[in-house]
Design an enzyme around this catalytic site. Sequence first.
Site, PDB file in Angstrom:
ATOM      1  CG  ASN A  94      12.532 -28.197  15.905  1.00  0.00           C
ATOM      2  OD1 ASN A  94      11.801 -27.594  16.686  1.00  0.00           O
ATOM      3  ND2 ASN A  94      12.619 -27.884  14.610  1.00  0.00           N
ATOM      4  CD1 TRP A  95      10.792 -31.988  21.339  1.00  0.00           C
ATOM      5  CD2 TRP A  95       9.547 -31.164  23.021  1.00  0.00           C
ATOM      6  NE1 TRP A  95      11.136 -32.673  22.477  1.00  0.00           N
ATOM      7  CE2 TRP A  95      10.381 -32.183  23.524  1.00  0.00           C
ATOM      8  CE3 TRP A  95       8.696 -30.500  23.894  1.00  0.00           C
ATOM      9  CZ2 TRP A  95      10.374 -32.567  24.871  1.00  0.00           C
ATOM     10  CZ3 TRP A  95       8.684 -30.876  25.242  1.00  0.00           C
ATOM     11  CH2 TRP A  95       9.521 -31.898  25.714  1.00  0.00           C
ATOM     12  CE  LYS A  96      10.080 -29.548  12.863  1.00  0.00           C
ATOM     13  NZ  LYS A  96       9.981 -29.842  11.442  1.00  0.00           N
ATOM     14  CG  HIS A 123      13.333 -24.968  11.477  1.00  0.00           C
ATOM     15  ND1 HIS A 123      12.319 -25.190  10.579  1.00  0.00           N
ATOM     16  CD2 HIS A 123      13.769 -26.199  11.859  1.00  0.00           C
ATOM     17  CE1 HIS A 123      12.147 -26.499  10.440  1.00  0.00           C
ATOM     18  NE2 HIS A 123      13.018 -27.130  11.197  1.00  0.00           N
ATOM     19  CD  GLU A 169       9.040 -26.584  10.182  1.00  0.00           C
ATOM     20  OE1 GLU A 169       8.949 -26.348  11.398  1.00  0.00           O
ATOM     21  OE2 GLU A 169       9.241 -27.741   9.727  1.00  0.00           O
ATOM     22  CD  GLU A 179      16.693 -29.011  10.248  1.00  0.00           C
ATOM     23  OE1 GLU A 179      16.423 -30.037  10.880  1.00  0.00           O
ATOM     24  OE2 GLU A 179      16.030 -27.967  10.327  1.00  0.00           O
ATOM     25  N   GLY A 238      10.197 -33.508   7.603  1.00  0.00           N
ATOM     26  CA  GLY A 238       8.832 -33.962   7.835  1.00  0.00           C
ATOM     27  C   GLY A 238       8.227 -34.749   6.684  1.00  0.00           C
ATOM     28  CB  SER A 267      12.961 -37.653   7.167  1.00  0.00           C
ATOM     29  OG  SER A 267      11.840 -36.874   6.798  1.00  0.00           O
TER      30      SER A 267
HETATM   31  P1  PGA Z   1      11.863 -33.923  10.911  1.00  0.00           P
HETATM   32  O1  PGA Z   1      12.181 -32.383  11.228  1.00  0.00           O
HETATM   33  O2  PGA Z   1      12.861 -34.740  11.675  1.00  0.00           O
HETATM   34  O3  PGA Z   1      10.442 -34.126  11.379  1.00  0.00           O
HETATM   35  O4  PGA Z   1      12.009 -34.094   9.435  1.00  0.00           O
HETATM   36  C1  PGA Z   1      13.482 -31.924  11.376  1.00  0.00           C
HETATM   37  C2  PGA Z   1      13.483 -30.445  11.619  1.00  0.00           C
HETATM   38  O5  PGA Z   1      12.658 -29.735  11.026  1.00  0.00           O
HETATM   39  O6  PGA Z   1      14.294 -29.921  12.425  1.00  0.00           O
END
Ligand code: PGA
Length: 251
Positions: A9-11, A96, A98, A168, A174, A214
């Site tokens: 997931n490059w965001k 997600h 976010e 998640e 993150g 993470s």
């Molecule tokens: P992360 O993000 O690996 O940077 O913790 C995972 C995600 O949000 O899909």
Amino acid sequence: MRKKIVAGNWKMNKTLQEGVALASELNDALKVETVKCDVVICVPATHIVSVVNSVSADKIGVGAQNSADKVSGAYTGEISAAMVKSTGAGYVILGHSERRAYYGETDAILKTKTDLALENGLTPIFCIGEVLEERQSEKHFDVVKSQIVNGLFHLSADDFKKVVLAYEPVWAIGTGVTASKEQAQEMHAFIRTVLAEKYGQDVAQEISILYGGSCNPKNAAELFANPDVDGGLIGGAALKVEDFMAIIKAW
Ligand code: PGA
């Protein structure tokens, strides 16, 4: 056997040129390795077509990170599931944390997004997970169950089988704090029980449940060794081919 998947997931990272370079580098790395899982990258919408054209479809699946809850029309800035599909993408991340937290995506909105994604032949990677406070007050199982029930349990068993789940825990995203392998297994097994109650054991056993938060080259192998963890949704570590490849090779 359930599908094993490592999805990046490059965001909101990388320009188009940087993204194409990253995807091509990953594609080259995968050409010389035999890997034991499916590899997917979910890239910014602006990059999808170019990334689809720079990777081999048999090595890398490409996905979006979101799609709209409307079919088409006057929704400035939105991108429909049909549009995502028309780029050559096969996947879309939905729900997600976010998106839930910063863009007000509710279970009801996600239910519609999931329907539209499925109607357009996309595989939803549907994210669920509790925030720290919910875990500390021991509500994490209830929270995750309600996200699944409200977002997905209107689906027929046949449609449900097309969904990939990603657990998640929000406190792990993150942050560098990963769920322990025991915490991951406990939640994934719980999720499978919830699925079995609704759709039966056979369907529950078929659904891939990824862990995200993470996940990195150091902890991937122990997370993936859990019987109910079928891969990972990888944020930060998906932005470096070396790290992402190390996670893929953890299978
Ligand atoms: P992360 O993000 O690996 O940077 O913790 C995972 C995600 O949000 O899909």
